[in-house]
Design an enzyme around this catalytic site. Structure first.
Site, mmCIF file in Angstrom:
data_model
loop_
_atom_site.group_PDB
_atom_site.id
_atom_site.type_symbol
_atom_site.label_atom_id
_atom_site.label_comp_id
_atom_site.label_asym_id
_atom_site.label_seq_id
_atom_site.Cartn_x
_atom_site.Cartn_y
_atom_site.Cartn_z
ATOM 1 C CD GLU A 141 -2.949 -1.083 2.326
ATOM 2 O OE1 GLU A 141 -2.607 -0.491 3.357
ATOM 3 O OE2 GLU A 141 -4.024 -1.684 2.225
ATOM 4 C CD GLU A 312 -4.375 -5.895 2.564
ATOM 5 O OE1 GLU A 312 -5.099 -5.154 3.265
ATOM 6 O OE2 GLU A 312 -3.135 -5.903 2.616
ATOM 7 C CD1 TRP A 320 -8.676 -0.362 8.860
ATOM 8 C CD2 TRP A 320 -9.625 1.468 7.998
ATOM 9 N NE1 TRP A 320 -9.253 -0.714 7.661
ATOM 10 C CE2 TRP A 320 -9.833 0.389 7.115
ATOM 11 C CE3 TRP A 320 -10.145 2.715 7.656
ATOM 12 C CZ2 TRP A 320 -10.551 0.523 5.925
ATOM 13 C CZ3 TRP A 320 -10.861 2.847 6.479
ATOM 14 C CH2 TRP A 320 -11.060 1.761 5.625
ATOM 15 C CD GLU A 360 -3.851 -4.029 10.477
ATOM 16 O OE1 GLU A 360 -3.856 -5.226 10.161
ATOM 17 O OE2 GLU A 360 -3.580 -3.104 9.679
ATOM 18 C CD GLN A 361 -5.801 -5.232 20.450
ATOM 19 O OE1 GLN A 361 -6.532 -5.352 21.417
ATOM 20 N NE2 GLN A 361 -4.483 -5.132 20.555
#
Ligand SMILES: [Zn+2]
Ligand SMILES: [Zn+2]
Ligand SMILES: [Zn+2]
Lengths: 645, 645, 645
Positions: A141, A312, A320, A360-361
């Site tokens: 990205e 993805e 986010w 990113e949990q």
């Protein structure tokens, strides 16, 4: 085909076999790994730990999965940054952006280029010919977290070189930028500076060139990786995973060096972030706006010159966006099928299993942290079964409509919005939406690309019309609609000598005398063939004799006009007015549309037609669309119907 | 009892005698002085000027006032900062926060610790056994103006040591934080860094540890002062004046080292700052919201282990909120009585006389700058007379309801809100308000404290459930309601292996599969025993067999459920839905409530019941509440009625 | 007379002759040049290129144009900044503000003073006696882009000197500022610091002094230029072009050194930027608010002691506001006539031709970039013809109403707003609007200036009343209305010993006990002779025996009161309430007003009366206003009628 992103380094090695087997049982064929694993691959400077990755590759390949390996350059480890702190990017306020997350590098730092070469070459040598390796993803990205423009000393040094190459002499640069204004003239390239931190706005020509330079640095950096990978990994594809809603570098340029494009599709988070109305944001909070994924599918199909993946795919709620609702039931399956309908070769979910730790949990995976399938995982499994039943998908062809999308247009209108809400992303999206509501497939194309074969070409705005773009418009076979500000700037960000639309005046002889940006609430109604209300923007146009005026503003100024098959719209249109305009364009182009309900979308792929329901009521699929292959003629909310003709 | 804050250094020495005499005549027994006077106590490095303070203490003590002396560490003078500029705190953007106001120090700067020891010891030696001295206040309002987290080199150095002590090895730290994610692994503690200035968000586990570290630095700093004061001032109490609406360090920890807690009560300014609706902010602009003072009284009673004061009571309009209206007539008296009703030993007004100069010149006092009594001063005088008439107040006992309040819960949800409006302060406040509207007294308790004796326990959310907290819940005798996100994180900010509610699954066997944050306008109705609408947050819960479901979301997922005496709410509730839920909880706990009007509140202290009217209409006090001692059975707007049973 | 701003350095020399001839043919008599041309005048350090400017001056003078030459100090070139980077200003966050636009200098940098002297002297020597030269403009728009307050080391050094001069001893400074508060005392002037970057707000007395210092630096810098110009250019006028909506330095002081004042009139952009309601911003988006230009005309007539120009008149849409609509047809003509009506000697348009390059490429000119006349140019030409027909304009006299305008009042209320929306600019503007709606001409006057001859004096607020201001009020012959906060602060930003209104208590014996700032929605109705609702602000006033109360708040406190011919308003009034108050004032002053429609304004100049229509409906001009000279008795939207009596 389906894929998944996997992080063997996050899990006990004892789980890998079972994970791989379960992937296969869900119908997954591709697995992406490795793109953030630098600190595990090279835990100390020069000491490589290949063992774990060798074993992971072997386990995955052994299960029959095709591997996409990422170069780990998005996450240089702490020891590297401590050795070369000058790698770190610098923000526009002159603040160094430090270690602790990802993308902490400047594309212009010499030490970074050297270190990147070293790690890419090491990984490429090690795995370039691994039998399980299908191909490569470069970095991850580019530009995420505003990392294209960096404002440090290395960036300035590289920009000076770039200016020297482009302009040869400081006199040429002064002339091109109009530096006589406000005594900004430079006596040498050594006097050049970055266009930030000044007392008031800097020269827009300087800012545009700095943006072009920064974009080219990305392309050069990516090309450097591509060249190393090609050298050591014959026969494997190379791609990059682009982001949605992202215009800070020219994706067309980077795409030129790739075998195909991929993008990371998070339609629900993007809907939360996009400048939709509050009412739309609420309405589509759990489904995404119906054009959000599709717009990007069509864009990246263009960037990939026809070939593309979703690298993805959002598998459930993410972490986010300002708010992160659980997707409506069925939505993960719908997103998957929609990508396939638009031509994706692989749809790869991010990620196999939700990580219980770190940043990113709260990002869902196909599996929960406790190793059971998540609700999104169940939907992916269903697609896996359906795909198997359906067999291979036909190729898509050229769409009837082309929408011209230009990264420079985004930069120019951000550098000089003139009206605070003149937003290129919104404008192109709303034009796309309006024509998609009429049931048409759209190709998103690069300015200057051939427009042959398109019945309708839409150029929402293209402030700088290059020679190539001009030639493509001239040689187009279909009807073209240009939006406001098209042709209003030269290559060096000046007003053309003949005023806007500059070089297009030979295709449609008009002259823009004055422009008006309209605050919310200030409206300019237009009447004629198309009715509506201009908001945000209008222009005073003088139309030449052979120009036909189809709609006018209240003061009599032309609002919509055409000469032969070229039309020009002198304002910002939204909503019903914009949809009526698109219907008028279809009429002029000889295309047939259909008025789709607000939340239904269609897409063809060869003989197959796909229908998607983003709304809350059932839609009866017309018999004319074909015979139902998957789903039902009663297209329920959140459901997909696939038809064959 | 009543007190007042006084600054003899601000006024002509010739006024002191009269000031002291007038304090006594108003019924004031305590006077706080000295906490900002460093530049007068030590005008040059090492040169102490005790004379003026000796005389001030003597005058005040001579008038019969008990003195609370503040250590002057909140305002280090210019000469000290010029000698040790590294004392200055650094903000999250890496900007040094300079001299010119107050609290300009980092808790981790070695020079500051040394200088603080020196000045505290000097003051303690001088006045520790002064006959007029009742006790000490350490520093002033720790954390005011965002001064808990500092981001400089001393802070990093101390944080590295803290990490070394906590984790012993970098491997243990990497494991605990999940640093494998994004290659964030450290090879040594020397590589550790502060979690700011990164390209995108840093590891939440790192941020939580940095917050814990910062909070422990405050406690250690305060303990340092306490130890010096105890050594030199036997038999005197030591306290600190905490602030309202402030969660940046763990007040429970600091409270452990104090004899009792005090807080600074500015309910009207806090109402302006709290995230109330606009309508509430207007409605309560001149009275404060009816639970604003009370919530803090109950919190600081807990922090002080039953003993507490108001150290600074708002005496009229203030200067620091966005708007600062004159309080409604009667409100200063109401605030004073309300503090006493909740158990305050002393209510001390800030300040004796409005200062005509410097930063707080628009902050009212009991007196105007021209030495006449202010409107607030008149109301204080009335309380003085009423207190005298009433005699000593009875002790209060344990309340029937406990609300579990956790500073780490505030940090965790701010580090990872997941939905932008998931606000711990609001959530706990609204739960408190809902149960107070039912007429009940509430104790605010620390997680892990014994819950014995409480009929109802409310845990609005407690993401990390420690072993101690788990044991206290297990051993509780009453009914417990857990709010969403409870048990959703481990000590190191990870998702528990068994998913949320983690360790509580043995008390109520459920599993949270997915969480959904809901933007304003996105609502999730729930129906069943309790009706209502979840906003902001909902969860998808799988409930075990022995769990009873009392309300469900529209998709059938459990919204309110219980097992034995433990209940779990899987969403954010507000307004009537939340009040209905509290009524249901009362029912389950066997408590009797009464539906109070929106703006009436009750509070018991021994045999006395106090009623307060924050609204605009008269309330007829029920005969069942007792016999009127002060005030009237017709409780007028802004008035207080005290009853005895 | 008409003028225009011209940039010969922007255009081919071959165009100059034609440009000059066309200026003359439009009726233009004055041309301003040179103020941004430093890099062309001195392209390398010490190497002057006079040739082009000699030729340009000769061409313009040869065409009969009178030249205003600007000193080029607003745009120091890159080579100068590279040699002396310490010239650059520093913002309040300690960020150096770099090269790349304009005004990149600190008024306190020694190298800058020296370089400014050098270039001004060079230009003055070269052209001081040029026959075409009418006069000089110093620099350009002092303070534009927030460039008055600079926070660097040179600024601090100069401020220390200033403090030393003003206070002589640190003890006197400590006393004056109340530095005992929070231990802010200084032992020497070397310990002084700038009032930024502190933990919380700094001492308001320090901030006021820093503002005064900064304002004086501007005046001193301008005076330095004036002295050089006077020495080398006898008989030529010297002026400066001030900006609208700008209060950061004391324009009265700078005006003292000029022959007359000029200002840059962009009423439409200012309307977008001013804190009008959304409804007003939409309503007046294309016309400007009817008092925007007029307020400034009256202000700068005052600053110029009766003599003034418009140096830059908006000629069409501009580029710098959030939105920049095309002005309504006729508006450029209306603006020009309105300036003349208020007494302008010259109205000079900015600019001759729209520049197709650099920062202001979207700023209209009298000509389009393609060298044809723009729509605004057509309107200017019409004024040129009308002026010729009308002949010379009569002188204006003193107005019946004076409005006291004070830059320190703006600084004080910004330093200490106390309520977030207490805005001095808004307050003075609304008082002006209210009295202008009654058809009256207004002079804007400096506090302390003689008020003789005025029937009505308005002082919306004047927190610090100097001895001179006090004397002027005392000696005034008319009726005076003071607004809230008047007299509430001493010269050193303290509350007066006798409380507000401080020294005015001898004119109107009242005492302000408490002040209340009111959030939006919180209102305080007042009833009596004047009805209305106070918003934003109210005061609790104790009125002495001989004070007559004309209106009271609901709690009985006096809202409007008077003693003899001095009245005091104890709150913020807007809208109809404010207009009624003004009507009451007229009544008290024996002035006759007329109720004008919302969008009509009148202005007299000698025997001429001018009427302007900013609205959407025609107004029938009353016969009593005179005989129509230009225009029609039916005053159409956007039109002007000129009448003679
Ligand atoms: Zn390096
Ligand atoms: Zn030191
Ligand atoms: Zn220098």
């Amino acid at each position: 085909m389906l894929g998944v992103c996997y992080y063997p380094e996050h899990w006990s090695e004892s789980w890998w076999e079972e994970d791989a087997a379960r992937m296969r049982s869900l119908g997954i064929t591709h697995v992406r790994i490795g793109e953030f694993a630098w600190s595990r691959i090279e835990p100390e400077p020069g000491r490589f730990e290949w063992g774990w990755l060798d074993r992971a590759m072997d386990v995955l390949a052994g299960a029959g999965l095709k591997i996409v390996l990422g170069t780990p350059t998005a996450t240089p480890p702490k020891w590297l940054i401590d050795r070369h702190p000058d790698i770190l990017p610098v923000d526009e306020k002159d603040q160094v952006r430090g270690f602790g997350s990802r993308r902490h590098y400047s594309f212009s730092a010499p030490a970074w280029i050297q270190e990147s070469r070293r790690i890419v070459e090491a990984v490429a040598r090690r795995y370039g010919e691994h039998p399980g390796l299908a191909g490569w993803q470069t970095d991850n990205e580019y530009g995420c977290h505003d990392t294209i423009l960096s404002w440090g000393q290395h960036d300035l040094a590289a920009f000076k070189q770039w200016l020297r190459r482009r302009y040869q002499t400081p006199q040429a640069l002064n002339e091109a930028w109009g530096n006589v204004f406000w005594s900004m003239e430079l006596r040498s390239f050594d006097e050049a500076f970055l266009p930030n931190l000044s007392v008031t706005e800097t020269n827009p020509a300087a800012r545009l060139d700095f943006w072009r330079f920064s974009s080219e640095q990305v392309a050069a950096y990516n090309r450097m990786q591509v060249e190393i990978l090609r050298a050591h990994s014959p026969g494997r594809f190379i791609t990059h995973n682009f982001m949605g809603l992202f215009h800070d570098f020219d994706h067309w340029d980077v795409g030129d060096d790739l075998d195909f494009a991929t993008w990371d599709s998070y339609p629900i988070g993007f809907t939360e972030r996009f400048p939709f109305s509050e009412e739309e944001k609420i309405r589509y909070a759990r489904t995404a706006h119906p054009d959000m994924a599709a717009f990007h599918h069509d864009l990246y199909r263009g960037v990939g010159r026809g070939r593309w993946w979703v690298m993805e795919q959002q598998p459930g709620p993410v972490n986010w966006a300002p708010w992160n609702p659980i997707p409506r039931k069925g939505q993960i399956r719908l997103f998957t099928w929609e990508a396939l309908a638009h031509g994706a070769e692989v749809v790869s979910y991010f990620r196999w299993r939700q990580a219980p730790f770190a940043q990113e949990q709260n990002h869902a995976g196909l599996n929960l942290p406790d190793r059971t399938l998540s609700p999104g995982g169940e939907e992916a499994a269903q697609v896996g079964r359906e795909l198997k039943a359906l067999g291979s998908l036909p190729d898509g062809g050229q769409a009837p409509v082309a929408l011209v999308f230009d990264y420079e247009a985004s930069w120019i209108t951000r550098i000089q919005p003139q009206g605070q809400d003149f937003d290129y992303a919104e404008m192109t999206y709303r034009w796309y939406e309006a024509v998609r509501r009429l049931g048409l497939d759209v190709d998103i194309v690069r300015p200057g690309a051939s427009l042959k074969g398109y019945r309708l070409v839409l150029a929402p705005t293209l402030p700088y019309v290059s020679d190539a773009a001009h030639a493509a418009f001239r040689d187009a076979e279909g009807f073209i609609l240009f939006g406001p500000r098209t042709g209003s700037r030269t290559r060096t960000f000046a007003i053309p000598d003949n005023l806007a639309p500059g070089p297009l005046a030979d295709l449609i002889p008009i002259k823009v005398i004055q422009v008006s940006s309209l605050r919310p609430g200030l409206q300019e109604p237009l009447t004629g063939t198309v009715q509506g209300t201009a908001t945000r923007w209008r222009e005073d146009v003088e139309a030449g004799a052979r120009v036909q005026v189809h709609a006018r503003f209240e003061d009599g100024c032309p609002a919509l006009m055409s000469a032969d098959s070229k039309a020009y719209l002198a304002g910002w249109l939204e909503g019903q007015g914009l949809r009526d305009l698109m219907a008028w364009c279809l009429d002029r182009s000889g295309l047939e549309g259909m008025q789709l309900p607000e939340d239904i979308r269609l897409r063809r792929r060869g003989a197959l037609t796909f229908a998607f329901n983003y709304g809350n009521s059932t839609w009866d699929v017309a018999a004319s669309l074909g015979k139902v292959v998957i789903g039902s003629r009663e297209l329920k909310p959140g459901d997909v119907t696939i038809l064959a003709t």
